[in-house]
Design a protein around this motif. Structure first.
Motif, short mmCIF file in Angstrom:
data_model
loop_
_atom_site.label_atom_id
_atom_site.label_comp_id
_atom_site.label_asym_id
_atom_site.label_seq_id
_atom_site.Cartn_x
_atom_site.Cartn_y
_atom_site.Cartn_z
N MET A 272 1.05 -0.96 -0.20
CA MET A 272 0.12 0.22 0.01
C MET A 272 1.29 0.90 0.28
O MET A 272 2.04 0.94 0.17
CB MET A 272 -1.11 0.22 0.73
CG MET A 272 -1.97 -1.42 1.24
SD MET A 272 -2.84 -0.81 2.41
CE MET A 272 -2.15 -0.29 3.97
N ALA A 273 0.25 1.94 -0.52
CA ALA A 273 0.92 3.79 -0.45
C ALA A 273 0.28 4.75 -0.83
O ALA A 273 -1.12 4.76 -0.83
CB ALA A 273 1.70 3.40 -1.90
N LEU A 274 0.34 6.06 0.63
CA LEU A 274 -0.19 7.00 0.88
C LEU A 274 0.48 7.82 -0.31
O LEU A 274 1.16 8.33 -0.57
CB LEU A 274 0.07 7.68 2.04
CG LEU A 274 -0.19 6.94 3.75
CD1 LEU A 274 0.69 7.28 4.74
CD2 LEU A 274 -1.80 7.06 3.64
N ALA A 275 -1.08 9.06 -0.74
CA ALA A 275 -1.19 10.13 -2.01
C ALA A 275 -1.25 11.11 -1.25
O ALA A 275 -2.46 11.37 -1.92
CB ALA A 275 -0.92 9.44 -3.15
N PRO A 276 -1.62 11.62 0.08
CA PRO A 276 -2.67 13.34 0.20
C PRO A 276 -2.23 13.85 -0.64
O PRO A 276 -1.29 13.99 -1.64
CB PRO A 276 -1.79 12.78 1.40
CG PRO A 276 0.12 12.96 1.50
CD PRO A 276 -0.48 11.66 0.80
N PHE A 277 -3.32 14.64 -0.86
CA PHE A 277 -3.25 16.06 -1.53
C PHE A 277 -2.08 17.03 -1.35
O PHE A 277 -1.00 17.33 -0.33
CB PHE A 277 -4.30 16.70 -0.86
CG PHE A 277 -5.66 16.43 -0.62
CD1 PHE A 277 -5.86 15.23 -1.57
CD2 PHE A 277 -7.01 16.67 -0.31
CE1 PHE A 277 -7.78 14.34 -2.08
CE2 PHE A 277 -7.86 16.11 0.01
CZ PHE A 277 -8.24 15.04 -1.11
#
Length: 373
Positions: A272-277
């Motif tokens: 999984m990977a995070l991609a915030p604004f």
């Protein structure tokens, strides 16, 4: 139908490249449909030799302070048979007010479903996620050289905005090159010199979907903090990165900055990977994640209207609250079920591939027809 796209003079940007790439890629099919498309970067009477003149917002971004240029642009737009203004900025919130004057039709890559937000007098920032952070953290003064809101604009302007296509149709960062200089050179070759994609075998889009049970990185949390650049982005991203850090004793979490080649290797090893604004809601990291068959963890995108819509809740990505209050529980819960997250990752990648012009030109051709017919 004769169409001319007006670009800025002597300037190429990755944003512009992303937007024009599907046209370069599908040029032959568009010609078969009797679209004769040309690209120009100088304002002269040759721009009137078309049925539709399309002005890119980068013309205003780069030449908006040049009064002679802007006067000529207004004059040529008034004289053209029909003028489309294409706002190719990445954020839903930021608008080019001059674009409403220049264009008979205003097109934008993504907008808010709730269009009343644009003219809300109580908004402190036109980008909704910025406004959220400013109010949540009681930040009184913030300026990014844009209006607090567009309450001074007619709602008729807002309501006539059309959706064009987003940067997911582009080709930026699909090249597995270790050098940013080489990457920029390829972009320049495609956009300024050849005006078509470069199709060397080594530079094709590469999709990867490794066996989930063999991936040894549970969570990838690699993104800039923007601590010295933008306080709203910094505060927003810190909430996500803090949660990721708090789980490092329980899961294999990788954060920080890495070389391009190392980062691509990490992508292939991650679940999984995070991609915030960031400055905008949609960013290139989303598509790097889709291409490598990873679960995209992203703040809730249900407020965004765009095309293609890659963000199907709990099907193509896993949303979390804008304050990340539910992120810890979400990560702990889904990492206990490899079959579930593998299904999300595969569906997300499949949807991205189905719209990508390198794999399937028909969706873009259909969208192009919708906009110009």
């Amino acid at each position: 139908m004769n169409i001319i796209f007006l670009r800025p003079m002597k300037t190429t940007s990755k944003v512009e490249h992303d937007f024009l790439f599907p046209i370069f890629r599908c040029n032959r099919q568009l010609r078969d449909l009797e679209y004769n498309i040309k690209f120009k970067n100088k304002i002269d009477n040759s721009l009137l030799n078309c049925d539709i003149l399309c002005v890119l917002s980068t013309c205003i971004r780069h030449h908006g302070k040049d009064s002679d240029y802007m006067d000529a642009l207004r004059k040529i737009s008034e004289s053209s048979k029909l003028t489309y203004f294409f706002d190719i900025s990445d954020s839903c919130g930021v608008l080019y007010e001059t674009g409403f004057e220049i264009g008979d039709v205003y097109c934008k890559k993504q907008i808010y479903f709730d269009r009343s937000y644009y003219t809300d007098v109580n908004a402190l920032e036109p980008r909704m996620h910025f406004d959220y952070q400013l109010k949540k953290n009681s930040i009184k003064t913030y300026s990014d050289n844009i209006p607090k809101n567009y309450s001074h604009l007619s709602k008729n302007y807002i309501n006539r905005i059309k959706i064009s296509w987003n940067l997911g149709q582009g080709d930026y960062r699909t090249f597995p090159l270790p050098s940013k200089t080489a990457l920029r050179s390829i972009i320049r070759l495609q956009t300024e010199i050849f005006r078509k994609p470069i199709n060397f075998p080594a530079l094709r889009n590469r999709y990867f979907f490794g066996e989930y049970s063999n991936r040894n990185v549970d969570l990838l949390s690699c993104f800039g903090s923007y601590d010295n650049i933008s306080k709203p982005i910094f505060l927003h991203r810190k909430e996500s990165s803090d949660i990721a850090s708090s789980l490092s004793h329980k899961f294999k979490v990788v954060s920080g900055f890495h070389s391009v080649s190392d980062f691509h290797q990490l992508l292939r090893k991650s679940k999984m990977a995070l991609a915030p604004f960031g400055w905008a809601e949609i960013n290139w990291k989303d598509f790097e994640i889709f291409m490598n068959g990873i679960v995209l963890l992203k703040p809730d995108m249900s407020h965004v209207e765009t095309w293609p819509d890659y963000y199907i809740e709990k099907e193509t990505y896993l949303p979390y609250r804008w304050d990340a209050a539910d992120l810890k529980d979400l990560i702990e819960r889904v990492l206990s079920d490899n079959n579930y997250i593998e299904e999300i990752a595969r569906t997300g990648q499949d949807r991205f591939i189905s719209f990508n012009v390198r794999n399937n030109s028909f969706p873009f051709i259909g969208r192009f027809n919708q906009i110009f017919q």
